[in-house]
Design an enzyme around this catalytic site. Structure first.
Site, short mmCIF file in Angstrom:
data_model
loop_
_atom_site.label_atom_id
_atom_site.label_comp_id
_atom_site.label_asym_id
_atom_site.label_seq_id
_atom_site.Cartn_x
_atom_site.Cartn_y
_atom_site.Cartn_z
N GLU A 210 0.94 -0.99 -0.01
CA GLU A 210 0.04 -0.09 0.02
C GLU A 210 0.93 1.14 -0.02
O GLU A 210 1.38 1.79 1.12
CB GLU A 210 -0.96 0.04 1.19
CG GLU A 210 -1.91 -1.20 1.29
CD GLU A 210 -3.03 -1.09 0.10
OE1 GLU A 210 -2.87 0.15 -0.12
OE2 GLU A 210 -3.51 -2.26 -0.22
N CYS A 244 -1.89 9.36 2.57
CA CYS A 244 -1.40 8.57 1.32
C CYS A 244 -2.55 9.24 -0.04
O CYS A 244 -2.01 9.16 -1.05
CB CYS A 244 -1.21 7.23 1.46
SG CYS A 244 -2.53 6.58 2.01
#
Length: 491
Positions: A210, A244
């Site tokens: 991720e 993110c």
């Protein structure tokens, strides 16, 4: 034997006892994890305050609620996720039991990130527990207070051998990566992601990465700028920009730039007051190294809003840069801070081209009332996710797979996607030792007549669930009788 090796071997030994297989054990651990969050809310909030200057309510909203929801979904759906999954058959296997059986992988390594040290570390753990795995948990050492609380308190609630917490820095992480795991789940940047994948390759260990990237945000000239800028301002400056999936930069036509700046200025004042530095819901950069990195990215660009900072407090004000180009320093890497550049483009054509000329991002945001334009951006770009007319909120939907593509990562999680990602979906076919006549078409000698029958039986897909049990049995009996009579009987 190193401490890390000992931890992994202990976890594997505990896994091999089979204690994680029963669903009741998994449910008990999930409920214990939920109890941990409920009883230790204050400890968690205090740690996040020290790490990122996040308020107690901010921690509740962005760390705890999503984690609670993830646990609740797993508890409610576990029996359904773990059950055998029937599949369509062909006529040749219509009498057989054919299904997919999820089974645990074994020992999973979860390497967490510092920006949301609880949500991002423990949400994958929910999937690992639900799928029946053991899991070694490595919180980020950068959020040191959260890591310490996790190390001290989590073992009071979860099985210590199956779910150990390993703290430490690069040395400890490297020592862990030398061990053999059955899956590695890493959240962080693409540079470290490559190192994780390289280490995993030595053991042929699958990975979920991720990662991040520069998530673009296109604003169409026809949209409601007031609402669009409120949502963008929120999505960008949450957690001091250290998210993110935060919008990394804005793309809009030159005629919109001044209006966008004005609207974002109003929103910053509304959300964070005239002085964000003293406002409890505005955070801080995690450390001085990242502070210096973010400040350096602004060099050579024109500040339209904010720009002030205090290195001693790792404070950077909510900042907007105008007239930025693709060559600007701030466009060379993911910002991961409270700095929002605006690039002007002639329209959606140029925006799509600019997006496609860069690495695939974790998210693309598009603000427009025009559904055709939104569909076009979906059709002509690639990203981990696409959200129209909002930011970040896709992370809250457990049914949506969360993950990247290309440089922004691989693999997915949330809800059943976590369970499936951390399970082996095993193919199972159980046949009976009768009706051998029907199988004669596959045995030598291979003839044109046999080939014709094989084609008929293998290419016809059947969904037994739709037919019903009685209809299926009738079809099997009729087919078997027909085949044996017409083809397989001895002359």
């Amino acid at each position: 034997m190193s401490g890390e090796q000992l931890v992994v071997e202990r976890a594997r030994k505990a896994f091999r006892t089979g204690k994680t297989k029963p669903l009741e054990f998994r449910l008990h651990q999930l409920r214990s994890l939920h109890r941990f969050i409920a009883e230790r809310r204050r400890d968690i909030a205090d740690a996040v305050k020290k790490d990122l200057n996040k308020s107690e309510h901010g921690t509740e909203l962005f760390e705890i609620l999503g984690l609670e929801a993830e646990i609740n979904v797993a508890i409610g759906k576990l029996a359904e996720w773990a059950a055998p999954r029937p599949v369509e058959k062909n006529l040749l296997t219509i009498a057989d039991e054919v299904y997919v059986q999820p089974e645990p992988l074994g020992v999973v390594l979860i390497i967490g990130a510092w920006n949301y040290p609880w949500a991002i570390t423990l949400q994958p753990l929910v999937g690992a527990i639900a799928a029946g795995n053991a899991a070694v948990i490595k919180p980020s050492e950068v959020s040191s207070h959260s890591a310490k609380v996790m190390e001290e308190l989590l073992p009071l609630y979860l099985d210590k051998e199956l779910y150990p917490v390993v703290t430490g820095g690069v040395t400890e992480t490297q020592a862990l990566l030398k061990q053999r795991f059955d899956h590695i789940f890493y959240t962080g940047n693409s540079t470290v992601g490559r190192l994780v994948m390289e280490a995993a390759a030595r053991h042929l260990t699958p990975v979920t990465l991720e990662l991040g990237g520069k998530s673009p945000c296109y604003i169409d000239k026809n949209c409601d700028l007031r609402v669009a800028c409120r949502r963008i301002t929120w999505g960008k400056f949450v957690n001091c920009g250290q998210t993110c999936i935060a919008p990394d930069y804005i793309l809009c036509e030159p005629s919109l730039q001044n209006q966008v700046v004005d609207e974002i200025r109003k929103c910053i004042q509304e959300f964070y007051t005239e002085n964000p530095k003293t406002f409890e819901d505005y955070g801080r950069i995690i450390n001085q190294r990242h502070f210096k990195r973010v400040m350096a990215l602004m060099e050579g660009s024109t500040v339209a809003i904010g720009g002030d900072s205090d290195e001693s407090e790792c404070y950077i004000a909510p900042t907007v840069l105008r007239d930025v180009t693709t060559e600007s320093k701030v466009m060379q890497e993911e910002i991961f801070g409270p700095v929002l550049p605006i690039l002007t483009v002639s329209g959606v054509d140029e925006a799509i081209q600019l997006i496609n000329d860069r690495e695939k991002p974790l998210a693309i945001y598009v603000f427009s009332p025009d559904n055709k334009l939104i569909r076009r951006v979906i059709a002509e770009t690639s990203s981990g996710a696409l959200v129209a007319n909002d930011c970040l909120v896709h992370f809250t939907v457990s049914a949506l797979p969360f993950g990247g593509v290309g440089n922004s990562g691989m693999g997915r999680y949330h809800g059943q996607h976590s369970f499936d990602q951390l399970s082996h979906l095993r193919s199972c076919l159980i046949k009976k030792l009768n009706m051998e006549g029907v199988n004669a078409m596959r045995y030598p000698p291979h003839t044109a007549k046999k080939m014709g029958w094989a084609r008929f039986f293998l290419l016809q897909q059947v969904n037994p669930g739709r037919l019903g049990r009685m209809a299926t049995m009738a079809m099997i009996t009729a087919l078997a009788a027909f085949v044996v009579q017409r083809f397989f009987r001895r002359h």
